[in-house]
Design a protein around this motif. Structure first.
Motif, PDB file in Angstrom:
ATOM      1  N   TYR A 173       0.832  -1.201   0.000  1.00 51.22           N
ATOM      2  CA  TYR A 173       0.000   0.000   0.000  1.00 51.22           C
ATOM      3  C   TYR A 173       0.868   1.252   0.000  1.00 51.22           C
ATOM      4  N   ASP A 174       1.898   1.267   0.831  1.00 49.60           N
ATOM      5  CA  ASP A 174       2.805   2.426   0.892  1.00 49.60           C
ATOM      6  C   ASP A 174       3.474   2.656  -0.465  1.00 49.60           C
ATOM      7  N   ASP A 175       3.900   1.581  -1.126  1.00 46.13           N
ATOM      8  CA  ASP A 175       4.485   1.696  -2.469  1.00 46.13           C
ATOM      9  C   ASP A 175       3.470   2.268  -3.450  1.00 46.13           C
ATOM     10  N   TYR A 176       2.254   1.759  -3.368  1.00 44.07           N
ATOM     11  CA  TYR A 176       1.192   2.236  -4.257  1.00 44.07           C
ATOM     12  C   TYR A 176       0.930   3.720  -4.039  1.00 44.07           C
ATOM     13  N   LEU A 177       0.769   4.102  -2.777  1.00 50.08           N
ATOM     14  CA  LEU A 177       0.445   5.488  -2.465  1.00 50.08           C
ATOM     15  C   LEU A 177       1.567   6.453  -2.838  1.00 50.08           C
ATOM     16  N   ALA A 178       2.794   5.977  -2.855  1.00 48.40           N
ATOM     17  CA  ALA A 178       3.942   6.828  -3.190  1.00 48.40           C
ATOM     18  C   ALA A 178       3.858   7.379  -4.612  1.00 48.40           C
ATOM     19  N   THR A 179       3.171   6.677  -5.499  1.00 47.98           N
ATOM     20  CA  THR A 179       3.063   7.131  -6.890  1.00 47.98           C
ATOM     21  C   THR A 179       1.628   7.434  -7.326  1.00 47.98           C
ATOM     22  N   ALA A 180       0.654   6.998  -6.543  1.00 48.08           N
ATOM     23  CA  ALA A 180      -0.745   7.108  -6.966  1.00 48.08           C
ATOM     24  C   ALA A 180      -1.199   8.545  -7.184  1.00 48.08           C
ATOM     25  N   ALA A 181      -0.907   9.431  -6.259  1.00 45.40           N
ATOM     26  CA  ALA A 181      -1.354  10.815  -6.398  1.00 45.40           C
ATOM     27  C   ALA A 181      -0.699  11.494  -7.597  1.00 45.40           C
ATOM     28  N   THR A 182       0.574  11.219  -7.813  1.00 43.25           N
ATOM     29  CA  THR A 182       1.271  11.795  -8.971  1.00 43.25           C
ATOM     30  C   THR A 182       0.653  11.297 -10.276  1.00 43.25           C
ATOM     31  N   THR A 183       0.371  10.017 -10.343  1.00 40.93           N
ATOM     32  CA  THR A 183      -0.238   9.445 -11.548  1.00 40.93           C
ATOM     33  C   THR A 183      -1.627  10.029 -11.776  1.00 40.93           C
ATOM     34  N   PHE A 184      -2.437  10.100 -10.719  1.00 41.88           N
ATOM     35  CA  PHE A 184      -3.779  10.658 -10.825  1.00 41.88           C
ATOM     36  C   PHE A 184      -3.722  12.119 -11.264  1.00 41.88           C
ATOM     37  N   ALA A 185      -2.827  12.888 -10.668  1.00 43.47           N
ATOM     38  CA  ALA A 185      -2.673  14.297 -11.038  1.00 43.47           C
ATOM     39  C   ALA A 185      -2.313  14.432 -12.516  1.00 43.47           C
ATOM     40  N   SER A 186      -1.392  13.611 -12.969  1.00 40.31           N
ATOM     41  CA  SER A 186      -0.972  13.638 -14.364  1.00 40.31           C
ATOM     42  C   SER A 186      -2.140  13.334 -15.312  1.00 40.31           C
ATOM     43  N   GLU A 187      -2.949  12.357 -14.951  1.00 42.61           N
ATOM     44  CA  GLU A 187      -4.112  12.010 -15.781  1.00 42.61           C
ATOM     45  C   GLU A 187      -5.130  13.141 -15.813  1.00 42.61           C
ATOM     46  N   LYS A 188      -5.347  13.802 -14.683  1.00 42.82           N
ATOM     47  CA  LYS A 188      -6.289  14.927 -14.629  1.00 42.82           C
ATOM     48  C   LYS A 188      -5.791  16.099 -15.475  1.00 42.82           C
ATOM     49  N   VAL A 189      -4.473  16.331 -15.476  1.00 40.24           N
ATOM     50  CA  VAL A 189      -3.896  17.392 -16.309  1.00 40.24           C
ATOM     51  C   VAL A 189      -4.050  17.019 -17.777  1.00 40.24           C
ATOM     52  N   LYS A 190      -3.725  15.777 -18.112  1.00 37.02           N
ATOM     53  CA  LYS A 190      -3.841  15.310 -19.500  1.00 37.02           C
ATOM     54  C   LYS A 190      -5.279  15.426 -20.004  1.00 37.02           C
ATOM     55  N   ALA A 191      -6.234  15.178 -19.122  1.00 37.41           N
ATOM     56  CA  ALA A 191      -7.650  15.270 -19.489  1.00 37.41           C
ATOM     57  C   ALA A 191      -8.123  16.722 -19.585  1.00 37.41           C
ATOM     58  N   GLY A 192      -7.305  17.660 -19.068  1.00 35.29           N
ATOM     59  CA  GLY A 192      -7.679  19.066 -19.110  1.00 35.29           C
ATOM     60  C   GLY A 192      -8.566  19.485 -17.949  1.00 35.29           C
ATOM     61  N   THR A 193      -8.705  18.626 -16.957  1.00 34.33           N
ATOM     62  CA  THR A 193      -9.581  18.905 -15.821  1.00 34.33           C
ATOM     63  C   THR A 193      -8.918  19.820 -14.807  1.00 34.33           C
ATOM     64  N   TRP A 194      -7.641  19.608 -14.545  1.00 39.56           N
ATOM     65  CA  TRP A 194      -6.898  20.408 -13.586  1.00 39.56           C
ATOM     66  C   TRP A 194      -5.706  21.054 -14.258  1.00 39.56           C
ATOM     67  N   ASN A 195      -5.286  22.223 -13.716  1.00 39.74           N
ATOM     68  CA  ASN A 195      -4.062  22.819 -14.235  1.00 39.74           C
ATOM     69  C   ASN A 195      -2.868  22.198 -13.516  1.00 39.74           C
ATOM     70  N   GLU A 196      -1.739  22.260 -14.158  1.00 39.25           N
ATOM     71  CA  GLU A 196      -0.543  21.573 -13.661  1.00 39.25           C
ATOM     72  C   GLU A 196      -0.069  22.093 -12.303  1.00 39.25           C
ATOM     73  N   GLN A 197      -0.261  23.383 -12.041  1.00 42.37           N
ATOM     74  CA  GLN A 197       0.244  23.962 -10.800  1.00 42.37           C
ATOM     75  C   GLN A 197      -0.451  23.399  -9.561  1.00 42.37           C
ATOM     76  N   LEU A 198      -1.743  23.089  -9.680  1.00 43.09           N
ATOM     77  CA  LEU A 198      -2.496  22.642  -8.512  1.00 43.09           C
ATOM     78  C   LEU A 198      -2.824  21.149  -8.534  1.00 43.09           C
ATOM     79  N   ALA A 199      -2.457  20.462  -9.586  1.00 47.60           N
ATOM     80  CA  ALA A 199      -2.889  19.075  -9.769  1.00 47.60           C
ATOM     81  C   ALA A 199      -2.421  18.151  -8.647  1.00 47.60           C
ATOM     82  N   PHE A 200      -1.157  18.192  -8.301  1.00 49.42           N
ATOM     83  CA  PHE A 200      -0.657  17.279  -7.271  1.00 49.42           C
ATOM     84  C   PHE A 200      -1.316  17.556  -5.925  1.00 49.42           C
ATOM     85  N   GLN A 201      -1.484  18.816  -5.591  1.00 50.49           N
ATOM     86  CA  GLN A 201      -2.143  19.167  -4.323  1.00 50.49           C
ATOM     87  C   GLN A 201      -3.564  18.632  -4.310  1.00 50.49           C
TER      88      GLN A 201
END
Length: 147
Positions: A6-34
């Motif tokens: 779980y810790d390994d998963y969580l270490a990359t999950a938010a970054t991956t999710f943020a990247s997908e949201k940016v790619k989809a145009g839903t979030w801007n890059e500056q606030l995506a990870f937060q």
């Protein structure tokens, strides 16, 4: 899934999710990870021990090849929701995702759910194909165009 998995998963999950949201145009890059981090904290306030959330390590021949996060749907208590299904790049296109979805169906039934749902980003055509091949039907479609 163990706490270490779980810790390994969580270490990359938010970054991956943020990247997908940016790619989809839903979030801007500056606030995506937060925003992604806040989403994970809201959905999993007790981490792997958050009630009604089920985490699975996907193995092939005793090798970790992916992860699955299944949870009780917030919208329909009779439905399980797949928050994440990720097959590591080296193991994609080998039928592992399709088999993981079949096993997710079985697990959801055993947990007492009557339906299973998920979200897929519009740009992820490969995942959409796998989901539809596995029996998922489109229930909503959001469309957007740049001005």
């Amino acid at each position: 899934m163990t706490q270490a998995d779980y810790d390994d998963y969580l270490a990359t999950a938010a970054t991956t999710f943020a990247s997908e949201k940016v790619k989809a145009g839903t979030w801007n890059e500056q606030l995506a990870f937060q925003r992604a981090s806040e989403t994970y904290q809201r959905l999993l306030p007790n981490g792997i021990k958050t009630p009604d959330n089920y985490f699975y390590r996907i193995d092939q021949d005793k090798t970790k090849v992916g992860v699955l996060w299944l949870a009780k749907s917030h919208d329909n208590p009779e439905a399980a929701f797949i928050y994440d299904l990720y097959i590591f790049k080296d193991y994609q296109n080998q039928g592992i995702g399709t088999e993981a979805l079949r096993l997710a169906d079985d697990e959801a039934r055993q947990l007492g759910f009557k339906r299973i749902a998920l979200h897929v980003f519009g740009h992820n055509e490969r995942a959409l194909h796998v989901y539809q091949k596995s029996g998922f039907e489109i229930t909503d479609i959001n469309l957007e165009k740049p001005l």
